[in-house]
Scaffold this motif. Sequence first.
Motif, PDB file in Angstrom:
ATOM      1  N   TYR A  80       8.179   6.799  10.537  1.00  0.00           N
ATOM      2  CA  TYR A  80       8.274   5.347  10.466  1.00  0.00           C
ATOM      3  C   TYR A  80       9.657   5.010   9.942  1.00  0.00           C
ATOM      4  CZ  TYR A  80       6.257   0.664  10.180  1.00  0.00           C
ATOM      5  OH  TYR A  80       5.959  -0.655  10.393  1.00  0.00           O
ATOM      6  N   TYR A 112      16.745  -2.723   6.449  1.00  0.00           N
ATOM      7  CA  TYR A 112      16.827  -3.732   5.405  1.00  0.00           C
ATOM      8  C   TYR A 112      18.215  -4.337   5.434  1.00  0.00           C
ATOM      9  CZ  TYR A 112      12.495  -2.062   3.287  1.00  0.00           C
ATOM     10  OH  TYR A 112      11.186  -1.733   3.056  1.00  0.00           O
ATOM     11  N   ILE A 134       0.807  -1.215   0.000  1.00  0.00           N
ATOM     12  CA  ILE A 134       0.000   0.000   0.000  1.00  0.00           C
ATOM     13  C   ILE A 134       0.838   1.262   0.000  1.00  0.00           C
ATOM     14  CG2 ILE A 134      -2.029  -0.998   1.104  1.00  0.00           C
ATOM     15  CD1 ILE A 134      -0.953   0.175   3.761  1.00  0.00           C
ATOM     16  N   GLY A 135       2.171   1.126  -0.129  1.00  0.00           N
ATOM     17  CA  GLY A 135       2.991   2.330  -0.049  1.00  0.00           C
ATOM     18  C   GLY A 135       3.125   2.787   1.392  1.00  0.00           C
ATOM     19  N   GLY A 136       3.513   4.058   1.584  1.00  0.00           N
ATOM     20  CA  GLY A 136       3.739   4.548   2.931  1.00  0.00           C
ATOM     21  C   GLY A 136       4.822   3.746   3.599  1.00  0.00           C
ATOM     22  N   GLY A 137       4.573   3.248   4.799  1.00  0.00           N
ATOM     23  CA  GLY A 137       5.585   2.495   5.523  1.00  0.00           C
ATOM     24  C   GLY A 137       5.535   1.006   5.311  1.00  0.00           C
ATOM     25  N   SER A 138       4.667   0.516   4.444  1.00  0.00           N
ATOM     26  CA  SER A 138       4.620  -0.939   4.267  1.00  0.00           C
ATOM     27  C   SER A 138       5.918  -1.405   3.624  1.00  0.00           C
ATOM     28  CB  SER A 138       3.404  -1.378   3.457  1.00  0.00           C
ATOM     29  OG  SER A 138       3.429  -0.869   2.152  1.00  0.00           O
ATOM     30  N   PRO A 139       6.463  -2.526   4.095  1.00  0.00           N
ATOM     31  CA  PRO A 139       7.795  -2.953   3.652  1.00  0.00           C
ATOM     32  C   PRO A 139       7.873  -3.151   2.148  1.00  0.00           C
ATOM     33  CG  PRO A 139       7.144  -4.184   5.584  1.00  0.00           C
ATOM     34  CD  PRO A 139       5.934  -3.409   5.143  1.00  0.00           C
ATOM     35  N   LEU A 140       9.014  -2.789   1.595  1.00  0.00           N
ATOM     36  CA  LEU A 140       9.281  -3.003   0.180  1.00  0.00           C
ATOM     37  C   LEU A 140       9.810  -4.406  -0.053  1.00  0.00           C
ATOM     38  CD1 LEU A 140      11.150   0.316  -0.731  1.00  0.00           C
ATOM     39  CD2 LEU A 140       8.722  -0.190  -0.915  1.00  0.00           C
ATOM     40  N   LEU A 172      12.629   1.813   9.060  1.00  0.00           N
ATOM     41  CA  LEU A 172      12.789   0.407   8.691  1.00  0.00           C
ATOM     42  C   LEU A 172      14.275   0.093   8.531  1.00  0.00           C
ATOM     43  CD1 LEU A 172      10.381   1.852   6.689  1.00  0.00           C
ATOM     44  CD2 LEU A 172       9.850  -0.569   6.430  1.00  0.00           C
ATOM     45  N   LEU A 187      10.281   6.624   0.528  1.00  0.00           N
ATOM     46  CA  LEU A 187      11.158   6.059   1.542  1.00  0.00           C
ATOM     47  C   LEU A 187      12.576   6.538   1.262  1.00  0.00           C
ATOM     48  CD1 LEU A 187      10.980   3.971   3.903  1.00  0.00           C
ATOM     49  CD2 LEU A 187      11.632   2.244   2.235  1.00  0.00           C
ATOM     50  N   ILE A 234      10.550   7.245   6.560  1.00  0.00           N
ATOM     51  CA  ILE A 234       9.473   7.772   5.727  1.00  0.00           C
ATOM     52  C   ILE A 234       8.536   8.638   6.552  1.00  0.00           C
ATOM     53  CG2 ILE A 234       7.977   5.758   6.059  1.00  0.00           C
ATOM     54  CD1 ILE A 234       7.187   6.100   3.050  1.00  0.00           C
ATOM     55  N   ASP A 235       8.044   9.658   5.922  1.00  0.00           N
ATOM     56  CA  ASP A 235       6.892  10.407   6.402  1.00  0.00           C
ATOM     57  C   ASP A 235       5.698   9.675   5.813  1.00  0.00           C
ATOM     58  OD1 ASP A 235       5.635  13.758   5.585  1.00  0.00           O
ATOM     59  OD2 ASP A 235       4.724  12.079   6.651  1.00  0.00           O
ATOM     60  N   GLN A 236       4.887   9.037   6.649  1.00  0.00           N
ATOM     61  CA  GLN A 236       3.843   8.150   6.125  1.00  0.00           C
ATOM     62  C   GLN A 236       2.767   8.888   5.338  1.00  0.00           C
ATOM     63  OE1 GLN A 236       3.006   4.231   8.093  1.00  0.00           O
ATOM     64  NE2 GLN A 236       3.485   5.422   9.910  1.00  0.00           N
ATOM     65  N   ALA A 288       3.636  10.748   2.960  1.00  0.00           N
ATOM     66  CA  ALA A 288       4.270  10.780   1.641  1.00  0.00           C
ATOM     67  C   ALA A 288       4.501   9.339   1.184  1.00  0.00           C
ATOM     68  CB  ALA A 288       5.585  11.541   1.725  1.00  0.00           C
ATOM     69  N   GLN A 289       5.100   9.184   0.037  1.00  0.00           N
ATOM     70  CA  GLN A 289       5.341   7.849  -0.500  1.00  0.00           C
ATOM     71  C   GLN A 289       6.819   7.534  -0.612  1.00  0.00           C
ATOM     72  OE1 GLN A 289       3.350   5.401  -1.473  1.00  0.00           O
ATOM     73  NE2 GLN A 289       1.407   6.407  -1.058  1.00  0.00           N
ATOM     74  N   PHE A 325      13.496  -6.815   3.829  1.00  0.00           N
ATOM     75  CA  PHE A 325      13.022  -6.142   5.033  1.00  0.00           C
ATOM     76  C   PHE A 325      13.395  -6.937   6.275  1.00  0.00           C
ATOM     77  CE2 PHE A 325      10.493  -3.844   7.905  1.00  0.00           C
ATOM     78  CZ  PHE A 325       9.695  -4.726   8.622  1.00  0.00           C
TER      79      PHE A 325
END
Lengths: 113, 112
Positions: free
Chosen positions: B32, B36, A96-102, B34, B100, B93-95, B97-98, B46
Amino acid sequence: NAGVTQTPKFQVLKTGQSMTLQCAQDMNHNSMYWYRQDPGMGLRLIYYSASEGTTDKGEVPNGYNVSRLNKREFSLRLESAAPSQTSVYFCASSEIGGGSPLHFGNGTRLTVT
Amino acid sequence: DQQVKQNSPSLSVQEGRISILNCDYTNSMFDYFLWYKKYPAEGPTFLISISSIKDKNEDGRFTVFLNKSAKHLSLHIVPSQPGDSAVYFCAAIDQGAQKLVFGQGTRLTINP
């Protein structure tokens, strides 16, 4: 369980040549991305597609174009390759984009001479 | 303008000890984060994430800590194993926005 598939794995181009990098995902993800990885620079976003039918520029879009062909496929085109575009290119998708893992493909190593 | 920075290009740790990888960010809108992991000739995978409303998240041997006031996060791996040898990327990321944003990566080597 293919995930994200990128073709080709390797490519050598001469300056000025064009080519298209192909990417397909089989996870029914909405968002797709193209990154390039250069030594000491990490991964930099070239273009992304938040959903089918939309594309938007990332951090380093100059010299590239993209096409979201359908929900599965997102291609990256170099119209006139330059040595500065020598890099490893990664395609990724997320639910879904945003913070969902790539989820990343295994990359295309491109050399422009 | 590097919004996410991993200032250590490489780190070497003995097997069984703790590995600590660090990451700093400048954009206060990031909410947020992450991590990797990347092996040679493969794409990143991830590992673990954390929301800005938390200060710690654990998953097995991996723990991520977030210090919002310092704009700093760290990844702890304990105990470190040879299979942990890889390049680790921090991302933020600023959630709303898109986009990362990734750090430069830290190459972790676990020595037997």
